[in-house]
Design a protein around this motif. Structure first.
Motif, PDB file in Angstrom:
ATOM      1  N   THR A   1    -123.385  11.085   6.572  1.00 33.29           N
ATOM      2  CA  THR A   1    -122.196  10.478   7.167  1.00 33.29           C
ATOM      3  C   THR A   1    -121.174  11.500   7.637  1.00 33.29           C
TER       4      THR A   1
ATOM      5  N   GLN B   1    -115.062  12.148   4.983  1.00 27.86           N
ATOM      6  CA  GLN B   1    -114.651  11.006   5.794  1.00 27.86           C
ATOM      7  C   GLN B   1    -113.585  10.216   5.036  1.00 27.86           C
ATOM      8  N   PRO B   2    -112.603   9.646   5.746  1.00 30.22           N
ATOM      9  CA  PRO B   2    -111.531   8.938   5.024  1.00 30.22           C
ATOM     10  C   PRO B   2    -112.036   7.819   4.116  1.00 30.22           C
ATOM     11  N   ASN B   3    -113.131   7.184   4.504  1.00 27.61           N
ATOM     12  CA  ASN B   3    -113.635   6.085   3.670  1.00 27.61           C
ATOM     13  C   ASN B   3    -114.816   6.533   2.803  1.00 27.61           C
TER      14      ASN B   3
ATOM     15  N   GLY C   1    -114.210  13.662  -2.337  1.00 31.21           N
ATOM     16  CA  GLY C   1    -114.902  12.619  -1.580  1.00 31.21           C
ATOM     17  C   GLY C   1    -116.214  13.102  -0.993  1.00 31.21           C
TER      18      GLY C   1
ATOM     19  N   THR D   1    -120.266   1.611  -2.034  1.00 33.64           N
ATOM     20  CA  THR D   1    -121.148   0.642  -1.378  1.00 33.64           C
ATOM     21  C   THR D   1    -122.613   1.021  -1.608  1.00 33.64           C
TER      22      THR D   1
ATOM     23  N   LYS E   1    -115.184   7.687  -0.225  1.00 34.00           N
ATOM     24  CA  LYS E   1    -115.296   7.202  -1.607  1.00 34.00           C
ATOM     25  C   LYS E   1    -115.688   5.736  -1.647  1.00 34.00           C
ATOM     26  N   GLU E   2    -115.062   4.944  -0.769  1.00 34.18           N
ATOM     27  CA  GLU E   2    -115.397   3.525  -0.699  1.00 34.18           C
ATOM     28  C   GLU E   2    -116.869   3.362  -0.347  1.00 34.18           C
ATOM     29  N   PHE E   3    -117.299   4.159   0.627  1.00 32.19           N
ATOM     30  CA  PHE E   3    -118.674   4.034   1.093  1.00 32.19           C
ATOM     31  C   PHE E   3    -119.656   4.452   0.002  1.00 32.19           C
TER      32      PHE E   3
ATOM     33  N   GLU F   1    -122.541  -0.686  11.071  1.00 36.38           N
ATOM     34  CA  GLU F   1    -122.136  -0.111   9.794  1.00 36.38           C
ATOM     35  C   GLU F   1    -122.901  -0.741   8.647  1.00 36.38           C
TER      36      GLU F   1
END
Lengths: 656, 276
Positions: A331, A499-501, A517, A508, A503-505, A216
């Motif tokens: 992704t 993907q559930p993450n 998202g 990053t 926004k976080e990604f 990752e």
């Protein structure tokens, strides 16, 4: 002494219909420092540009103002013309008298007066412009592709086939993504795995592609051409160098009842596993959460069975630092959790399944070896109801947008079912059939005409169980009547979501995303594969719901953008960057915190004997994007933005 | 008096042990109710130390005097709670190393002065959190209330009237511990954003810019207020901005030496009530 040229463009009728260009040119001719003030129908045309160049040369102008459309349209055009005439391109300013004046006003006299103000203000600015030189930054010719689904593979292969290095990062143990899960693909009904696995193998074997699976992206720093990326290699507990993928460990593993993610919960896997038989690389991983050894400290059956001693329970996550020039984000997506719709009974009735689960049932490599058998009792369903838009186009509970692929795959499911279960009945509840695409409408017609898919236009209000049947209550809006269908299986065309993450990604990597998202493109129409961050490109369903042809096309488009970037040794960047006055900087580091691009660092000021006198802010010209956030934050006004200096802005304001 | 005597002894001990090179405190001023800063380097100088309820000035600004802390030796300083908050902000903005500061804390109610427990900035974090939760009433409250009841025009007129007295002496800036810039924006004349002459526009420009520069940084020590030779209630503007910042971002200036500046930092859970 300033010798400014003012060029007033009619833009056909766009400007001239409201602004009196002759009057404007005459008024500006009188303005102090203006040597030339002329009007013309289209300055952006070839003769128009030539006249600008000629005026610069003949009058030895020290700066020009083009009073025309938005600088977004033609600033580059006129800067180029300036450079060709021997004038520094940054001594050209655009006064926007179209979008900000003629288009938004009805009164001609007032529009003319406003245009005068706008142009005067820009004349005052351009008098204080400095000759700027574009900044050159080196390019690392190595691309990072994030995601090993079809979009990621396509982008990686395209870049690698053009001779450039690629690092492909996939977080799952194998390449393949969602496409590897599919049975047959519309509109040609070719087997998904048959066309996917050769790509996976080609990628893995490509000399220019470094494949990092079960990995990752941990962090991304830097900027276009010069990213620094940290990758976390999750511990597989299996040595990739020695493992041959014989599969002995998987047969011996006693934890066999783990729900398979790849089969969407319809099949089972072991704790040491490869997601599917054709996995690339064909090297298993140990799922730490399910492994008996990790839970109880006893077992190690796999280690005992492994003749090559490849299994190492002490393995730790490793980190790899990469220098990267461009990033392709591929992704992908997830399917929405349809359990939010209580009325469809998903999660309550085992025979209510999602479209992706149906793909696994229909897939030759799936849990039923391609037979359509319902999950509850393994019987062949005689009557299947498909519900389209089960989540899509539903602002109340689901998502507002159209998931784009469901009309097509539902038609495909009906066809596959008709091909596999002769005499089976299908009912498809739909809102609209959206089959725009090459061969798509023909495909849905074929489902209706040849494979007897029965389309019912209307929504389903409730699904319940009665006498071993799933009763589907809906409405046929064309007949204006409620209908109830007794089905053996219900398939929901679940919405595609980010993907559930996601926004976080996005944070990053430092790219923008929308309310759902999905990742934002730089311009929906004209720059659809670039993200908002220079050097980061988008491919596939991470940007918006997409089918395979669209994902592949976008991946190739991204690859071409990457290759264009790699075609030069150095990148030219606009020199609009912040500069710090080290004499007045108080070193409060507010700018360091405020900078969204991490472009500001601390610089030591030392005396001759090397003693530290003070620390000041230093703006890295390669990283600075010229947004000006630091300038507004700086209390002592030590920071200034080249091309938009305080002096220029002040003159602009005072010129109004 | 007891507190003063106790602190004189403490100062002497600190100096004698060499743990600080200097202590910044108060000595008598030109009138009985005024105090001057005192820079104590010797035991004899410590005898001049005065500590009573009239010791109002926030002395923390002296700490950022160029070169004072560059030898990395420690300096003691008498601070009220606001002063402790000030040095936290100065540390957060990298103007001083908090490890070098020995705090001699005190506070007063009426005429009584009492010492505050602790020597290092960290020792006061509990006290500061309490102040955040239960703000201390100030004597100017009634005026602030009156201003807040005014409509926009009345408020504008009020401040225009107040600012009309401003003579641009910049005493407020000199007195403020937060105004440590080597070159203030008003000293920059290329371009001259802020008019130097004392007319309405220039006066507004200066005072509003100052209010913005102090948003999320002012601790309401009152130095500006007391320094103003024409008695403009400057503290009220900053108090108002402090309330805004507290409501908008839950930011109480100077809570800790590592607190991020409110206008330069971003938190995902900012309430963002100001975004419509």
């Amino acid at each position: 002494m300033a010798k400014i040229g003012v060029f007033i463009c009619h833009c056909g009728e766009n400007i001239a219909a409201k602004v009196d260009c002759t009057k404007l040119a005459a008024a500006l001719g009188e303005h102090p420092g203006v040597a030339v003030s002329v009007e013309y129908k289209y300055f952006c045309s070839d003769p128009g540009q030539e006249s600008v160049k000629k005026a610069i040369r003949d009058n030895n102008l020290s700066g020009i103002v083009i009073a025309a459309c938005s600088p977004r349209m033609h600033e580059a055009t006129f800067r180029k013309a300036c450079a060709e005439a021997g004038l520094n391109p940054y001594l050209c300013e655009i006064a926007n008298i179209r979008e900000q004046c003629s288009w938004v006003h009805t009164d001609g006299d007032m529009a003319t007066a406003k245009a005068m103000d706008i142009v005067r203000s820009m004349v005052e600015k351009v008098k204080r412009n400095n000759k700027l030189q574009s900044i050159e930054v080196p390019v690392t010719r190595r691309a990072l592709v994030i995601g090993g689904g079809i979009a990621g593979l396509q982008a990686a292969l395209d870049i690698a086939n053009a001779g450039q290095e690629v690092v492909l990062v996939e977080r799952e143990p194998s390449l393949g993504g969602h496409m590897a899960q599919l049975s047959e693909t519309f509109p040609t009904l070719d087997c998904s795995q048959c066309i996917m696995t050769p790509r996976m193998v080609e990628t893995a074997q490509h000399p220019k592609i470094r494949l990092l699976t079960y990995a990752e992206v941990e962090s991304v720093d830097g900027y276009i051409g010069n990213f620094k990326v940290k990758i976390r290699m999750k511990s597989r507990y299996v040595d990739m160098n020695t493992c041959t993928g014989c599969g002995d460990c998987m047969t011996k593993c006693p934890a066999k009842k783990i729900s398979s993610e790849f089969d969407c919960g319809l099949g089972k896997r072991t704790a040491i596993y490869t997601p599917f038989a054709q996995s690339v690389p064909n090297i298993p991983v140990i799922d730490k959460a399910s492994c008996i050894y990790f839970k109880n400290g006893k077992c190690k059956m796999c280690q005992k069975s492994c003749q090559l001693n490849s299994i190492n329970f002490e393995m730790q996550d490793e980190f790899i630092d990469l220098e990267i020039g461009a990033i392709v984000v591929a992704t992908g997506f997830q399917v929405q959790n349809t359990a939010v719709y209580g009325e469809y009974g998903y999660g309550k009735f085992p025979d209510v399944i999602t479209g992706l689960q149906f793909e696994r049932l229909a897939s030759a490599s799936g849990p039923t070896a391609g037979k359509i058998l319902r999950p509850s009792d393994g019987k062949e369903p005689e009557n299947v109801v498909f519900i389209q838009c089960a989540g899509s186009r539903d602002p109340s509970k689901g998502v507002r947008y159209c998931s784009k692929i469901c009309c097509m795959y539902t038609a495909k499911h009906a066809m596959l079912y008709a091909h596999k279960v002769h005499g089976g009945k299908t009912h498809i509840f739909y809102m609209d059939i959206r089959a725009a695409g090459k061969g798509y409408d023909e495909f849905t017609r074929r489902a209706i005409e040849e494979d007897e898919a029965s389309y019912v236009r209307g929504r389903v209000s409730k699904v319940w169980q009665e006498n071993g049947k799933l009763m589907v209550r809906g409405v046929d809006t064309l007949l204006g009547k409620p209908v109830t269908v007794a089905a053996d299986m219900v398939v929901l065309a679940t919405a595609m979501v980010s993907q559930p993450n996601a926004k976080e990604f996005a944070k990053t990597i430092g790219i923008a995303y929308d309310e759902y998202g999905f990742y934002n493109e730089a311009h929906l129409k004209l720059r659809p594969v670039e993200s908002s961050t220079a050097g980061v490109f988008l491919a596939g369903a991470c940007q918006s719901p997409k089918d395979i042809p669209d994902s592949v096309a976008q991946a190739s488009a991204s690859a071409s953008k990457v290759l264009a970037l790699f075609s030069k040794e150095k990148l030219e960047r606009e020199p609009v960057i912040a500069v710090n006055n080290e004499a007045t900087c108080a070193g409060c580091w507010g700018c360091v915190l405020a900078c969204p691009y991490n472009a500001i660092e601390k610089k030591d000021i030392r005396d001759r004997s090397g003693r530290l006198i003070k620390q000041v802010a230093y703006v890295n010209p390669g990283l600075c994007q010229g947004c000006g956030t630091c300038v507004t934050f700086c209390r002592s006004n030590s920071l200034d933005l080249a091309g938009f200096t305080e002096k220029q802005i002040f003159a602009e304001v005072m010129g109004l | 008096m007891i507190t003063q005597e106790k602190y004189r002894t403490t100062v002497k001990e600190l100096l004698a042990s060499g743990s600080v090179k200097m202590v910044i405190g108060y000595k008598p001023g030109s009138t009985p109710d005024r105090r001057r800063p005192l820079f104590i380097r010797t035991s004899e100088e410590a005898d001049q130390l005065v500590l009573d309820s009239t010791c109002m000035t926030n002395l923390s600004g002296y700490l950022v005097t160029e070169g004072l802390l560059s030898d990395e030796k420690r300096v003691g300083i008498f601070l009220r709670p606001e002063g402790i908050r000030s040095i936290n902000i100065l540390a957060a903005e990298y103007q001083l190393n908090i490890e070098q500061i020995v705090i001699l804390g005190f506070d007063s109610t009426g005429r009584d002065v009492r010492p505050l427990e602790g020597r290092n900035a960290g020792d006061f974090s509990g006290l500061l959190s309490e102040i955040k939760e239960k703000p201390v009433q100030t004597s100017k409250e009634p005026l602030l209330e009156r201003i807040e009841k005014m409509n926009a025009q009345e408020r504008f007129d009020f401040w225009q009237e107040e600012f009309s007295r401003c003579i641009k002496c910049y005493a407020c800036r000199q007195a403020c511990p937060m105004c440590y810039c080597r070159r203030c924006i008003v000293d920059s004349n290329q371009p001259q954003w802020i008019n130097t002459s004392s007319h309405t526009l220039g006066n507004f420009e200066w005072n509003i810019v100052r209010a913005f520069h102090l948003s999320g940084r002012c601790v309401q020590c009152g130095n500006c207020d007391r320094a103003c030779p024409v008695n403009i209630p400057l503290r009220l503007i900053n108090q108002r901005m402090a309330t805004e910042v507290l409501d908008g971002f839950d930011h109480f200036a100077g809570l800790s030496p590592t607190q991020e500046p409110v206008l330069a930092s971003f938190k995902k859970d900012d309430t963002e009530t100001f975004i419509l």
